[in-house]
Write a protein that holds these residues in place. Sequence first.
Motif, PDB file in Angstrom:
ATOM      1  N   LYS A   9      10.587  11.160  15.994  1.00 26.43           N
ATOM      2  CA  LYS A   9       9.009  10.748  14.887  1.00 26.43           C
ATOM      3  C   LYS A   9       9.805  10.164  13.421  1.00 26.43           C
ATOM      4  CE  LYS A   9       6.801  15.090  12.275  1.00 26.43           C
ATOM      5  NZ  LYS A   9       7.242  16.297  12.124  1.00 26.43           N
ATOM      6  N   ASN A  10      10.544  10.693  12.731  1.00 24.06           N
ATOM      7  CA  ASN A  10      11.404  10.028  11.822  1.00 24.06           C
ATOM      8  C   ASN A  10      11.753   8.781  11.703  1.00 24.06           C
ATOM      9  OD1 ASN A  10      12.175  10.740   9.467  1.00 24.06           O
ATOM     10  ND2 ASN A  10      14.585   8.565  10.637  1.00 24.06           N
ATOM     11  N   THR A  13       7.980   7.521  11.219  1.00 22.11           N
ATOM     12  CA  THR A  13       7.730   7.255  10.233  1.00 22.11           C
ATOM     13  C   THR A  13       9.043   6.348  10.026  1.00 22.11           C
ATOM     14  OG1 THR A  13       7.988   9.380  10.686  1.00 22.11           O
ATOM     15  CG2 THR A  13       7.573   8.837   8.508  1.00 22.11           C
ATOM     16  N   GLY A  14       9.594   5.974   9.429  1.00 17.12           N
ATOM     17  CA  GLY A  14      10.402   4.819   9.497  1.00 17.12           C
ATOM     18  C   GLY A  14       9.793   3.449   9.049  1.00 17.12           C
ATOM     19  N   PHE A  17       6.242   3.602   7.056  1.00 18.93           N
ATOM     20  CA  PHE A  17       6.787   3.646   5.757  1.00 18.93           C
ATOM     21  C   PHE A  17       7.080   1.931   5.535  1.00 18.93           C
ATOM     22  CE2 PHE A  17       7.571   7.828   3.927  1.00 18.93           C
ATOM     23  CZ  PHE A  17       6.283   8.108   4.432  1.00 18.93           C
ATOM     24  N   PHE A  18       8.391   1.254   6.534  1.00 19.96           N
ATOM     25  CA  PHE A  18       8.313  -0.319   6.518  1.00 19.96           C
ATOM     26  C   PHE A  18       7.368  -1.020   6.090  1.00 19.96           C
ATOM     27  CE2 PHE A  18      10.348  -4.192   7.792  1.00 19.96           C
ATOM     28  CZ  PHE A  18      11.266  -3.882   7.172  1.00 19.96           C
ATOM     29  N   GLY A  21       5.285  -0.894   2.626  1.00 22.78           N
ATOM     30  CA  GLY A  21       5.761  -1.715   2.053  1.00 22.78           C
ATOM     31  C   GLY A  21       5.831  -2.709   1.945  1.00 22.78           C
ATOM     32  N   ILE A  22       6.189  -3.433   3.015  1.00 22.14           N
ATOM     33  CA  ILE A  22       4.874  -5.056   3.740  1.00 22.14           C
ATOM     34  C   ILE A  22       4.089  -4.565   2.931  1.00 22.14           C
ATOM     35  CG2 ILE A  22       4.363  -6.468   4.605  1.00 22.14           C
ATOM     36  CD1 ILE A  22       6.770  -5.501   6.414  1.00 22.14           C
ATOM     37  N   CYS A  24       2.515  -2.721   0.060  1.00 21.16           N
ATOM     38  CA  CYS A  24       2.697  -3.352  -1.700  1.00 21.16           C
ATOM     39  C   CYS A  24       3.347  -4.325  -1.586  1.00 21.16           C
ATOM     40  CB  CYS A  24       3.764  -2.240  -1.507  1.00 21.16           C
ATOM     41  SG  CYS A  24       3.234  -0.698  -1.229  1.00 21.16           S
ATOM     42  N   PHE A  25       3.831  -5.711  -1.051  1.00 16.84           N
ATOM     43  CA  PHE A  25       4.133  -6.779  -1.142  1.00 16.84           C
ATOM     44  C   PHE A  25       2.906  -7.792  -0.456  1.00 16.84           C
ATOM     45  CE2 PHE A  25       8.719  -5.623  -1.052  1.00 16.84           C
ATOM     46  CZ  PHE A  25       8.874  -5.585  -2.367  1.00 16.84           C
ATOM     47  N   LEU A  27      -0.267  -6.845  -1.076  1.00 14.91           N
ATOM     48  CA  LEU A  27      -1.401  -5.906  -1.710  1.00 14.91           C
ATOM     49  C   LEU A  27      -0.988  -6.912  -3.506  1.00 14.91           C
ATOM     50  CD1 LEU A  27      -4.120  -5.218  -2.022  1.00 14.91           C
ATOM     51  CD2 LEU A  27      -2.225  -3.024  -3.378  1.00 14.91           C
ATOM     52  N   ALA A  28       0.535  -7.198  -3.529  1.00 10.54           N
ATOM     53  CA  ALA A  28       1.683  -8.159  -5.090  1.00 10.54           C
ATOM     54  C   ALA A  28       0.504  -9.058  -5.012  1.00 10.54           C
ATOM     55  CB  ALA A  28       2.747  -7.405  -4.942  1.00 10.54           C
ATOM     56  N   ILE A  31      -3.024  -9.595  -5.061  1.00  9.75           N
ATOM     57  CA  ILE A  31      -3.273  -9.619  -6.790  1.00  9.75           C
ATOM     58  C   ILE A  31      -3.401 -11.309  -7.716  1.00  9.75           C
ATOM     59  CG2 ILE A  31      -2.665  -8.481  -8.360  1.00  9.75           C
ATOM     60  CD1 ILE A  31      -2.977  -5.458  -6.865  1.00  9.75           C
ATOM     61  N   MET A  32      -2.235 -11.421  -7.429  1.00 13.74           N
ATOM     62  CA  MET A  32      -0.932 -12.507  -8.409  1.00 13.74           C
ATOM     63  C   MET A  32      -2.476 -13.697  -8.206  1.00 13.74           C
ATOM     64  SD  MET A  32       2.198 -14.203  -8.280  1.00 13.74           S
ATOM     65  CE  MET A  32       2.998 -12.745  -8.710  1.00 13.74           C
ATOM     66  N   PHE A  35      -5.883 -13.213  -8.890  1.00 11.76           N
ATOM     67  CA  PHE A  35      -5.795 -13.498 -10.157  1.00 11.76           C
ATOM     68  C   PHE A  35      -5.196 -14.431 -11.672  1.00 11.76           C
ATOM     69  CE2 PHE A  35      -7.058  -9.288  -9.868  1.00 11.76           C
ATOM     70  CZ  PHE A  35      -8.322  -8.628 -10.880  1.00 11.76           C
TER      71      PHE A  35
ATOM     72  N   PRO B  38      -3.725 -12.037 -16.323  1.00  8.78           N
ATOM     73  CA  PRO B  38      -4.275 -10.924 -17.090  1.00  8.78           C
ATOM     74  C   PRO B  38      -2.470 -10.658 -17.084  1.00  8.78           C
ATOM     75  CG  PRO B  38      -6.080 -11.551 -15.900  1.00  8.78           C
ATOM     76  CD  PRO B  38      -5.043 -11.957 -15.079  1.00  8.78           C
ATOM     77  N   LEU B  45       1.521  -5.179 -11.208  1.00 12.41           N
ATOM     78  CA  LEU B  45       2.741  -5.868 -10.216  1.00 12.41           C
ATOM     79  C   LEU B  45       4.090  -4.589  -9.798  1.00 12.41           C
ATOM     80  CD1 LEU B  45       1.789  -9.786 -10.155  1.00 12.41           C
ATOM     81  CD2 LEU B  45       0.908  -8.019  -8.950  1.00 12.41           C
ATOM     82  N   LEU B  48       3.909  -1.668  -8.218  1.00 16.70           N
ATOM     83  CA  LEU B  48       3.641  -1.649  -6.399  1.00 16.70           C
ATOM     84  C   LEU B  48       5.109  -2.685  -5.893  1.00 16.70           C
ATOM     85  CD1 LEU B  48       0.052  -3.823  -6.055  1.00 16.70           C
ATOM     86  CD2 LEU B  48       0.786  -2.044  -4.700  1.00 16.70           C
ATOM     87  N   GLY B  52       7.334  -0.945  -2.845  1.00 15.54           N
ATOM     88  CA  GLY B  52       7.441  -1.521  -2.086  1.00 15.54           C
ATOM     89  C   GLY B  52       8.755  -1.811  -1.727  1.00 15.54           C
ATOM     90  N   LEU B  55      10.159   1.500  -0.050  1.00 15.86           N
ATOM     91  CA  LEU B  55       9.382   1.649   1.169  1.00 15.86           C
ATOM     92  C   LEU B  55      10.684   0.833   2.901  1.00 15.86           C
ATOM     93  CD1 LEU B  55       6.094   2.483   0.496  1.00 15.86           C
ATOM     94  CD2 LEU B  55       7.541   4.564   1.697  1.00 15.86           C
ATOM     95  N   LEU B  56      10.652   0.024   1.855  1.00 17.08           N
ATOM     96  CA  LEU B  56      11.539  -1.274   2.318  1.00 17.08           C
ATOM     97  C   LEU B  56      12.425  -1.011   3.080  1.00 17.08           C
ATOM     98  CD1 LEU B  56       9.903  -4.671   1.135  1.00 17.08           C
ATOM     99  CD2 LEU B  56       9.567  -3.474   3.471  1.00 17.08           C
ATOM    100  N   ARG B  61      14.632  10.020   3.693  1.00 14.68           N
ATOM    101  CA  ARG B  61      13.135  10.152   2.532  1.00 14.68           C
ATOM    102  C   ARG B  61      13.443  11.588   2.896  1.00 14.68           C
ATOM    103  NH1 ARG B  61      12.374   5.448   5.316  1.00 14.68           N
ATOM    104  NH2 ARG B  61      11.501   7.406   6.715  1.00 14.68           N
ATOM    105  N   ARG B 472      17.713  -2.879   8.682  1.00 15.28           N
ATOM    106  CA  ARG B 472      16.205  -1.868   7.679  1.00 15.28           C
ATOM    107  C   ARG B 472      16.633  -3.151   6.092  1.00 15.28           C
ATOM    108  NH1 ARG B 472      12.759   2.328   7.862  1.00 15.28           N
ATOM    109  NH2 ARG B 472      11.292   2.052   5.825  1.00 15.28           N
ATOM    110  N   ILE B 479      12.268  -9.918   3.150  1.00 14.15           N
ATOM    111  CA  ILE B 479      10.885  -9.450   3.245  1.00 14.15           C
ATOM    112  C   ILE B 479      10.776  -9.878   1.273  1.00 14.15           C
ATOM    113  CG2 ILE B 479       8.902  -8.227   2.524  1.00 14.15           C
ATOM    114  CD1 ILE B 479       9.934  -7.231   5.517  1.00 14.15           C
TER     115      ILE B 479
END
Lengths: 255, 488
Positions: A9-10, A13-14, A17-18, A21-22, A24-25, A27-28, A31-32, A35, B38, B45, B48, B52, B55-56, B61, B472, B479
């Motif tokens: 299970k862990n 979950t890991g 979450f990984f 995390g990807i 998040c990047f 999305l960043a 966004i860049m 914009f 902007p 960012l 984020l 990121g 979590l990576l 946790r 990891r 990444i």
Amino acid sequence: MERDRNSQKNSITGIVFFAIGIACFLLAGLIMYIFSGKFVNVPSGMKAGPALSLSSSSAPSRETPLPPPASHSSTGETPSAEAKQWVLYITGEVVSPGVYRLPSESRVFQLVEAAGGLTSKADPVQINLASPLEDGVHVHVPAVRPLFSVPDASGEGAPSFPSPPSSSPGSFLRTPSLSFSSGRGGAISPEASVNVNSATATELQKLPGIGPAIARAILEYRQSNGRFSSVEELLKVKGIGAKKLEAIRGAVSLR
Amino acid sequence: MRMDEVPFVAAEGAARSPLLFLLAGVSFSLTAFPRRTPFMVAAFLAPLTVWGLLLLFSERRPSRFFPYASALSFLALLMSLFCCYGLIPESTSPSGMIRDEGTVILERPWGGRRAVLVDASSGRYLLKLAPNLHVQEGNRLSFTGYATIIRSRPDSSFQEDLYWRARGTSLEIMPESLSRKDGGFSLSRWRTALRKRILLVFPPRVRGYLLAALLGVRDPDLAEAHRRWGTSHLLAVSGFHVGLVVLGAWSLLSMRKMRDILPRRAALLAVSGLLWFYTLLAGGAPGAFRAALMIQALFVGKLLGRKGSPLNSVSLAAIILLLWRPDWFFDVGWRLSVIAALLLSALAERRLAFWILPASSLFVWLATFPQISATFGEAPIAGMLLNLAALPLFSVLYPLCCILALPSLLGIPGGWLPAGIAEGLFLLWEQCADTASSILPWNLSWHPLFAAIGGGIFILTVAGGVFPLRGRTVAGAGIFLLSAVLVG
């Protein structure tokens, strides 16, 4: 058994979450991508510098419709510089060519700043950023091109060497009454000009407003700093100010 | 014990060095800003990035992980907003003639001219003057001229506007008239007096190295030689120099006799005072400030009885500098200093064996390669070899040179003899360095592959400083590197 299940299970979950995390990047990055380039205030570049406590400093405003040419300011007019604005037109190698309102008594560099600055193709040697402007003036910033090339029939993009007389703010300026392509006489051929990088003191004194003292100052400057890389560099010589430079600009060459 | 019940381990991740994550977040958003993003968007960012990274990399946790990560990302958002807002250019253009007077706080060669930074009552301005005007630091300069915004030349990789913005100005004065007079008592006048004395008294090499180490002034010939050897960092006042000063002073005050006279806390305060005096005397370069702040943070931790983390201290120093002047992010000196310090701190966190330490200079060379080659076009390969010896050698040569130069500096008769010995030692180094660089005469130009390798080594080493080197961590570093390459 319980331990294995927890471990499994862990690890799931890991991995989740990984993956977040990807995400998040990603999305960043998205966004860049979306914009980037949306912030248009950057080019003015004035940031770390102080607020200037000087005369007329109202921000330039871009005009969308082209207004009728404003009348030339005359010396007899008395309104304060703060209250008066000039309408100026800039074309050529600037980021945003167009019509701008600037405080009266502005100079070319302020108009260039208002237009977002020079592009990488602009030839900074052929424009005098310190030159004073007039209301209704058209400034054209030429691109880099070989010196002494023959201007085309329209005179568009002509190099600044065949300068108009010194009464004009600069060779790249086009006032409503002065068409650059006309040449309006007084154009000095490169052959007839004085080469400030090789001229002797006697030759330099042939230039308008240059006496023995300034000629000597030019020679001293040349000795200590090497060749002049631009005509504007003459401003660094003691005794040569913006007015004097404008007076001799058309009569000097660099090679 | 269940894995998700593992207590928050103090020796790992955000708990070990939380400010490292903040620094990464703020850096990411500042990287986006020049792409005309902007400022509010660029600032977002940062959280984020913090999320990121956490979590990576975080395999453990515990229950407090999410509130802790949320707090960190919120802090990153606030800091990024502040920094990005600070980078927004004011909309007003300079207008009219500026007539002002101020103190010259910096004077340095600039092509065939001298760049002079003047702190005037209406702000800080740059003037580029002919050398024959003899303007020096500490002078009072009255000037009249038009202000123009400093811009980079489109045909040059050197971004002049960023360089000067990092030094507090974006305006250059085209002077029409100038007048100079001696200024009052100031650190700049001390610097000028010391500079004159060094220039007049010492032989060339001692003169060049003393000017570099004490005043942050580079002798052009020496700078060219060090550029060829790939050891330019020895001439730029940085953590290495500040560390030597602090180490020397601390060793002196830790001697048994001194300890009886001066209590430990007083000794820490005295060393702190010397630290800041040296940093300012040496010109206050970004790298020196970063090192001073880092060492000060470690001292404060020591005074409070807290065990400091080198990575956290470097991050703290870097963040403080960014909050003070966000433009420093674009200064190559700041970047190289932070990269090198983070890398060395990460190695220190792992308490690697003594024999691995010399390899750290190789790591630093590789990690700084992307920045150096991007800024200067290429990096000398000889630097990899020479730095193995140069750092330990100069950690002895610099203090020794200062001691040997002292009699001449104080005007003691016969002082030329020890100064001559120092000159001979530097000459010996020069011969060895020239020989080594002739063995490896090649320069490595910027290449995306080499830059990626350098960046990868940096990220992996720093990640390895706060997380155990597992699959990891390696995957996370890959990444993050990919994101950094795409963004940068």
